[in-house]
Scaffold this active site. Structure first.
Site, short mmCIF file in Angstrom:
data_model
loop_
_atom_site.label_atom_id
_atom_site.label_comp_id
_atom_site.label_asym_id
_atom_site.label_seq_id
_atom_site.Cartn_x
_atom_site.Cartn_y
_atom_site.Cartn_z
N LEU A 53 49.43 40.07 52.09
CA LEU A 53 50.29 39.15 51.34
C LEU A 53 51.69 39.07 51.94
O LEU A 53 52.48 38.20 51.53
CB LEU A 53 50.40 39.60 49.88
CG LEU A 53 49.07 39.95 49.18
CD1 LEU A 53 49.34 40.40 47.76
CD2 LEU A 53 48.12 38.75 49.20
N TYR A 103 57.54 27.35 60.24
CA TYR A 103 56.87 28.10 59.18
C TYR A 103 55.38 27.80 59.20
O TYR A 103 54.53 28.71 59.19
CB TYR A 103 57.47 27.75 57.83
CG TYR A 103 56.78 28.44 56.66
CD1 TYR A 103 56.64 29.82 56.61
CD2 TYR A 103 56.27 27.69 55.59
CE1 TYR A 103 56.02 30.45 55.54
CE2 TYR A 103 55.64 28.31 54.51
CZ TYR A 103 55.53 29.69 54.50
OH TYR A 103 54.90 30.31 53.45
N LYS A 107 52.20 30.36 60.19
CA LYS A 107 51.13 30.63 59.23
C LYS A 107 49.77 30.23 59.80
O LYS A 107 48.77 30.93 59.62
CB LYS A 107 51.39 29.88 57.92
CG LYS A 107 52.42 30.53 57.02
CD LYS A 107 51.91 31.85 56.47
CE LYS A 107 52.76 32.40 55.36
NZ LYS A 107 52.27 33.72 54.86
N ASN A 132 52.00 25.69 45.51
CA ASN A 132 53.16 26.18 44.76
C ASN A 132 52.65 27.17 43.72
O ASN A 132 51.91 26.80 42.81
CB ASN A 132 53.89 25.04 44.07
CG ASN A 132 54.51 24.06 45.05
OD1 ASN A 132 55.56 24.33 45.62
ND2 ASN A 132 53.84 22.93 45.26
N PRO A 282 62.91 39.89 -8.22
CA PRO A 282 62.02 40.09 -9.38
C PRO A 282 62.31 39.09 -10.50
O PRO A 282 63.47 38.80 -10.83
CB PRO A 282 62.35 41.53 -9.82
CG PRO A 282 62.82 42.20 -8.56
CD PRO A 282 63.57 41.15 -7.81
N GLY A 283 61.23 38.54 -11.05
CA GLY A 283 61.34 37.60 -12.17
C GLY A 283 61.64 36.18 -11.79
O GLY A 283 61.61 35.27 -12.64
#
Length: 370
Positions: A53, A103, A107, A132, A282-283
């Site tokens: 890689l 490049y 490669k 990409n 409460p209530g």
């Protein structure tokens, strides 16, 4: 199985090594920029598989393309051959190998070296021409535009788009790693001709990606979560979140407080309505209204509650007692006046879901006592 990973500290390498560990491949040898080429002979002596890689894509001089891509690949293959250790190789190449630039040429030469090695020794090799790549741990301003956009948005920086209609062919890092491990386990790969491929790819534009990431970023203020129905959107959202600073994972909600307790909206969705949370003293009773079309679900997660219903035009009252001790969602059908009362001694906490985002111009809410 002993596995060599070159470029182990890079974007793809980090993701691969993490998943190899998840799948119990424990014997992984790492080659990084801190290693010298001379170490390859020792590192390749007894490995069973190689993920190559490592590479250079943003050098200071063009000669570095050939040193980091072509020459390193040649040294790797020569080390394997010196050891007479003819094992499969996965090569991470680029679609730019089809172009006539330094490049791409570096490669392409690396690909040729790997293909020749495979043919010479009758061993499987897997060459991937990536377009990409995006996903967690990709470096902004280096690996991909998506990484740059996500980083900038999460750090309140502007994003720059030269051509929103520019086409993007994408592969998500998890799909890449899934394919790599498939090749590792099966000594075969998905292919188009002699090249190996990642079966799942996306075709989109720069502008569409920027719009999606911007909508994710706006979620923290608007609370509106864009649709995540398709895989690309889910992959992008996970990628976006990975660029948050570690002291910025949380954000505040608007808390509407009165003598009954407080209520805060949590998530709004164009597809699936909204979720909000409340406390009730409460209530105290909340509700006493009904809807023509809007449906809801109530879930008490703390305390004791009583839900009451009365169908419009009737006198019969239906009651459901619910408790945070036993999670029990209650559906609120249309045409029923409903309320919820805290019948316990402590504060009641309730999660509410409504099938649509509240619209003050068309609230579909009609007040009437149960």
């Amino acid at each position: 199985m002993k596995i060599l990973v070159t470029g182990a500290d890079g974007f793809v390498g980090k993701n691969l090594i993490a998943q190899l560990a998840n799948e119990n491949f424990k014997n992984v040898v790492k080659f990084t920029r801190h290693n010298s080429v001379s170490e390859l002979t020792k590192l390749t002596a007894d490995v069973d598989f190689v993920f190559h890689l490592a590479g250079v894509n943003r050098p200071e001089t063009n000669t570095e393309f050939y040193e980091g891509n072509t020459d390193l690949t040649r040294s790797l293959v020569e080390a394997l051959e010196h050891n007479e250790n003819y094992v499969p190789i996965v090569l991470s190449s680029s679609i730019q190998a089809r172009l006539n630039n330094d490049y791409g040429l570096s490669k392409k030469a690396a690909e040729t070296i790997v293909f020749n090695y495979g043919e010479k020794h009758d061993i499987p090799v897997f060459v991937y021409q990536f377009k990409n790549l995006f996903g967690k741990w990709s470096r902004p301003n280096y690996n991909s535009a998506i990484a740059t956009f996500a980083y900038n948005l999460t750090h309140d920086l502007p994003i720059k788009i030269n051509d929103p209609d520019a086409k993007l062919e994408l592969s998500y890092i998890d799909d890449v790693i899934t394919e790599f491990i498939y090749a590792l386990k099966n000594n075969t790969a998905h292919r188009e001709g002699k090249y190996s491929i990642v079966p799942i790819t996306y075709s989109t534009t720069v502008g569409e990606i920027a719009n999606k990431l911007t909508a994710f970023n706006n979620n923290r203020q608007s609370l509106i979560m864009p649709s995540l129905k398709n895989k690309l959107d889910r992959d992008l959202y996970g990628t976006y979140l990975s660029y948050l600073d570690e002291d910025n994972f949380s954000y505040n909600l608007k808390k509407n407080e009165d003598n009954r307790g407080w209520l805060a909206e949590f998530i709004k969705s164009e597809d699936n309505g909204q979720i909000f949370i409340s406390t009730t003293k409460p209530g105290i009773t909340r509700g006493n209204h009904w809807h023509n079309t809007k449906v809801e679900k109530f879930l008490v997660i703390q305390g004791q509650g009583l839900l009451q219903f009365r169908k419009i035009g009737t006198d019969k009252v239906i009651e459901y007692k619910v408790s945070g001790d036993t999670p029990e969602p209650v559906d609120i059908p249309v045409g029923y006046i409903h309320n919820i009362k805290n019948i316990g001694d402590d504060t009641m906490i309730t999660l509410f879901w409504a099938c649509e985002i509240f619209d003050s111009d068309n609230p579909d809410t009609y007040y009437e006592e149960v």
